[in-house]
Write a protein that holds these residues in place. Structure first.
Motif, PDB file in Angstrom:
ATOM      1  N   ASN A  49       0.936  -1.124  -0.367  1.00  0.00           N
ATOM      2  CA  ASN A  49      -0.299  -0.030   0.116  1.00  0.00           C
ATOM      3  C   ASN A  49       1.063   1.299  -0.015  1.00  0.00           C
ATOM      4  N   LEU A  54      -1.601   4.877  -1.970  1.00  0.00           N
ATOM      5  CA  LEU A  54      -2.599   4.153  -0.814  1.00  0.00           C
ATOM      6  C   LEU A  54      -2.632   4.694   0.363  1.00  0.00           C
ATOM      7  N   ARG A  81      -0.966   7.498  -8.652  1.00  0.00           N
ATOM      8  CA  ARG A  81      -1.708   5.906  -8.559  1.00  0.00           C
ATOM      9  C   ARG A  81      -1.921   5.878 -10.363  1.00  0.00           C
ATOM     10  N   PHE A  87      -1.789  -1.248 -10.418  1.00  0.00           N
ATOM     11  CA  PHE A  87      -2.870  -2.754  -9.130  1.00  0.00           C
ATOM     12  C   PHE A  87      -3.939  -4.032  -9.637  1.00  0.00           C
ATOM     13  N   PHE A  91      -8.880 -10.262  -4.696  1.00  0.00           N
ATOM     14  CA  PHE A  91     -10.249 -10.216  -5.296  1.00  0.00           C
ATOM     15  C   PHE A  91     -10.826 -10.048  -6.699  1.00  0.00           C
ATOM     16  N   HIS A  93     -11.477  -6.819  -7.987  1.00  0.00           N
ATOM     17  CA  HIS A  93     -11.972  -5.503  -7.488  1.00  0.00           C
ATOM     18  C   HIS A  93     -12.232  -4.866  -9.070  1.00  0.00           C
TER      19      HIS A  93
ATOM     20  N   HIS B 304     -15.403  -1.222  -1.510  1.00  0.00           N
ATOM     21  CA  HIS B 304     -14.359  -1.703  -2.298  1.00  0.00           C
ATOM     22  C   HIS B 304     -14.208  -1.543  -3.723  1.00  0.00           C
ATOM     23  N   GLU B 305     -15.698  -0.868  -3.890  1.00  0.00           N
ATOM     24  CA  GLU B 305     -15.651   0.419  -5.297  1.00  0.00           C
ATOM     25  C   GLU B 305     -15.036   1.797  -4.563  1.00  0.00           C
ATOM     26  N   LEU B 308     -11.171   0.660  -4.901  1.00  0.00           N
ATOM     27  CA  LEU B 308     -10.582   0.730  -6.257  1.00  0.00           C
ATOM     28  C   LEU B 308     -10.583   1.907  -6.787  1.00  0.00           C
ATOM     29  N   LEU B 309     -11.669   3.150  -6.957  1.00  0.00           N
ATOM     30  CA  LEU B 309     -11.728   4.339  -7.577  1.00  0.00           C
ATOM     31  C   LEU B 309     -10.548   4.985  -7.330  1.00  0.00           C
ATOM     32  N   ARG B 310      -9.814   5.096  -6.216  1.00  0.00           N
ATOM     33  CA  ARG B 310      -9.003   5.907  -5.134  1.00  0.00           C
ATOM     34  C   ARG B 310      -7.718   5.553  -5.761  1.00  0.00           C
ATOM     35  N   ALA B 311      -8.027   3.603  -5.923  1.00  0.00           N
ATOM     36  CA  ALA B 311      -6.635   2.989  -6.640  1.00  0.00           C
ATOM     37  C   ALA B 311      -6.182   3.199  -7.921  1.00  0.00           C
ATOM     38  N   PRO B 392      -8.499   4.359   1.418  1.00  0.00           N
ATOM     39  CA  PRO B 392      -8.829   3.317   0.760  1.00  0.00           C
ATOM     40  C   PRO B 392      -7.604   1.910   0.660  1.00  0.00           C
ATOM     41  N   VAL B 393      -7.040   2.196   1.454  1.00  0.00           N
ATOM     42  CA  VAL B 393      -6.655   0.405   2.509  1.00  0.00           C
ATOM     43  C   VAL B 393      -7.730  -0.271   2.484  1.00  0.00           C
ATOM     44  N   LEU B 396     -10.789  -1.623   0.392  1.00  0.00           N
ATOM     45  CA  LEU B 396      -9.626  -2.078  -0.731  1.00  0.00           C
ATOM     46  C   LEU B 396      -9.469  -4.363   0.458  1.00  0.00           C
ATOM     47  N   GLY B 398     -10.354  -7.341   1.898  1.00  0.00           N
ATOM     48  CA  GLY B 398     -11.878  -8.222   2.418  1.00  0.00           C
ATOM     49  C   GLY B 398     -11.821  -8.691   0.847  1.00  0.00           C
TER      50      GLY B 398
END
Lengths: 238, 401
Positions: A49, A54, A81, A87, A91, A93, B304-305, B308-311, B392-393, B396, B398
């Protein structure tokens, strides 16, 4: 490309400080293939991370492409990023209501890429992972391996210089896992820096350079075999 | 990020949860529909009253015996030291030049009978000028003849005719009012309620006859039609002057102008409309809370979404944008649904009660849409902020649920 110096990361959990990373020093050169291994709780996800911007370190210096990330604003980190880092998650995502192509377009949507260009680049990325016939399928209509390939297409569509993969095969059967590994190793061969976080020793052993974490400390950082020497040369060039 | 993309992404988020989306749209819709409908009712009432007054003619003065301090609504009971008489009416007609028509009104209730059939009605004693001042239309026959103040003649309302002369031509027939006999010379065309008096249920007879019938010496009121609207204040003053002179120097009448009555009604009904709008606004506020709830659920469901958007490089501001646009979209959609429902319900009401127009004012429709949009903005702010603040960590970590 990446320089970590004296990185500490401390969390508060129930009032108790948890030192997830302690004095981590790591240099990763462009084009390297690196695995980060360790038991769960060893701090490898925290490290990932941090590498992916992140999360920020509690102390220490993280320079990405020569720039100190601690000095960057939230906006600049988002930008980093967006353009430099891809990334891939255990799972997947994927956004369930979007098609495969829609998911691949997502980073470009937030980057403001015009729709026509988006479609073209998403189609190229999907072709690269061999999913062109599946472009209009939703995640629920895809197998796990296919979903992960969509996720990889999404991760590389912005042409990043670093691909971070967190247990990319952890949720797949071995055949699909092999395909995924072949795919990302192929991308590494084309110059993409690849960092794989895993507790799977077989997957970890494939990397040219293996970093081992235990209790937040780097306990081993070794090049594997002859290719390790090559990686040393690469590091020298960085 | 392009706005069209933001919009499409947010709309996609709503499409993902059809039931939840339609329920919150419904909530806002009900709020907006009630704003439209209730302001429509209030505004309809105002138009109705205004229309009724306009049917009286707009250059009207009403003289009422007795002096009250408040202007506006007519006093219900007034004690007049001097009678308002037919001679006063004649004097006004002669001495005030601005008057074009003047009609005395005497008033009482009596039992009207035809054979054994009888009913209680309003008996109005007046002259022919009443016909012209109130723009009455005749269904058959004619109104009271010109310059006749005392005669055994009557004109009856449409419902009186229906009930006392079912299937019979009433012209030339005799009706008994109390102990007196009157010949029917005309039927007033049906018109419905006009300023508190049901014109379908009256019997009109010559004014002097009425005064004797009810054993009264004072007129109930005098209606004066003024030649032009601009002459109203001047004529009002002249009328008061003439009557003061005739009543031993006492100003013992009240003169109402149409405008004064109308503006009072307008005020009352304006307040009523505002109050109704206020009540409706509460339901809009409740709908806003509904939206906030839905958005909060949506944020926690889509961690989660968001992660993800942040990632993939979405900024915190872009995440706020996504959820705000979703909330505003929800509420504006609700606003449009509400406007259509409200207008539709108004149409239905108008079909059922044709006399009573339900006219939602344009400002209320526009305001309802704008307000519902801002409700989304306001109540979407908190959930959107919460989404952007998600780590964001953590988001994401789980398994996807």
């Amino acid at each position: 490309m990446i320089e970590l110096a004296g990185i500490h990361r401390t969390f508060e959990v129930g009032g108790q400080p948890v030192r997830a990373l302690r004095d981590v020093n790591l240099r990763i050169a462009a084009g390297e293939y690196l695995s980060i291994m360790g038991a769960s709780g060893s701090g490898k996800s925290t490290l990932l991370n941090l590498l992916g911007c992140l999360d920020r370190p509690s102390a220490g210096s993280y320079r990405f492409g020569g720039q100190e990330t601690a000095a960057m604003s939230e906006l600049e980190l988002s930008n980093l990023r967006r353009h430099r880092i891809g990334f891939v998650f255990q799972f997947f995502h994927l956004v369930p209501r979007l098609t495969a192509a829609g998911n691949v377009e997502l980073p470009m949507v937030f980057a403001g890429v015009p729709p026509a260009e988006r479609r073209e680049r998403a189609a190229q990325a999907l072709a690269r992972v061999g999913l062109t016939p599946r472009a209009e399928h939703r995640p629920s209509q895809l197998s796990g391996g296919e979903q992960q390939r969509v996720a990889i297409a999404r991760a590389v569509v912005m042409r990043p210089s670093l691909l971070l993969a967190d247990e990319p095969t952890g949720n797949l059967d071995s055949a699909s896992g092999r395909e995924i590994v072949d795919l990302i190793e192929g991308m590494n061969a084309e110059g993409l820096t690849l960092v794989v976080v895993t507790h799977d020793p077989l997957l970890g052993a494939r990397a040219r350079r293996q970093v081992r974490l235990a209790d937040g400390v780097v306990v081993a950082d070794e090049a594997a075999g002859v290719r390790g020497a090559a990686s040393g040369v690469a590091r020298g060039r960085a | 990020m392009r706005f069209a993309d933001l919009f499409r992404f947010a709309a996609g988020g709503l499409r993902g949860h059809r039931l939840r989306t339609s329920l919150s749209v419904l909530g806002v819709g009900i709020g907006v529909a009630s704003v439209i409908l209730l302001t429509g009712l209030g505004e309809g009432a105002r138009e109705y009253v205004t229309g009724e007054f306009a049917s009286l003619g707009s250059n009207l003065l009403i003289v009422i015996p007795g002096k009250t301090e408040t202007r506006g609504l007519a006093p219900l009971i007034s004690v007049a030291p001097h009678d308002l008489t037919l001679r006063d009416v004649d004097a006004l007609r002669e001495r005030v030049p601005g008057i074009s028509r003047i009609a005395p009104v005497a008033f009482g209730t009596a039992t009207v009978k035809v054979g054994e059939r009888g009913r209680q009605v309003l008996v109005v004693g007046t002259t022919r000028e009443m016909l012209e001042i109130r723009h009455l239309k005749m269904a058959t026959g004619r109104f009271l003849p010109r310059d006749v103040r005392d005669a055994p003649l009557c004109v009856i309302g449409a419902r009186v005719q229906r009930e006392l002369f079912p299937g019979v031509n009433p012209l030339g027939q005799i009706v008994r009012v109390g102990e007196w006999r009157f010949r029917v010379i005309g039927v007033i065309a049906p018109r419905g309620v006009s300023v508190g008096m049901d014109l379908d249920e009256v019997v009109e007879i010559p004014v002097e006859t009425a005064l004797r019938l009810f054993n009264r010496s004072s007129l109930f009121r005098v209606l004066i039609e003024v030649r032009s609207h601009g002459a109203l204040p001047e004529v009002e003053r002249a009328v008061i002057d003439v009557l003061r002179e005739r009543h031993a120097g006492q100003e013992d009448v009240t003169v109402l102008t149409q405008d004064a009555v109308l503006s009072t009604f307008n005020q009352i009904l304006g307040v009523l409309t505002a109050a109704l709008a206020g009540i409706a606004a509460i339901s809009l506020g409740v709908a806003g809370l509904g939206i906030m709830n839905v958005m909060l659920v949506s944020v926690s469901e889509r961690t989660h979404e968001i992660g993800l958007l942040r990632a993939v490089g979405a900024t915190a501001r872009q995440v706020v944008g996504v959820f705000l646009v979703e909330a505003v979209l929800l509420s504006t959609l609700g606003g449009c649904v509400g406007v259509l429902t409200g207008l539709g319900a108004g149409q239905v009401l108008e079909r059922i009660y044709p006399d009573f127009p339900v006219h939602a004012p344009v400002w209320a429709i526009l305001a309802a849409i704008v307000v519902s949009g801002s409700v989304g903005l306001l109540f979407g702010m908190l959930p959107a902020r919460q989404a952007a603040r998600l780590d964001p960590v953590q988001a994401l970590v789980g398994r996807r649920t």
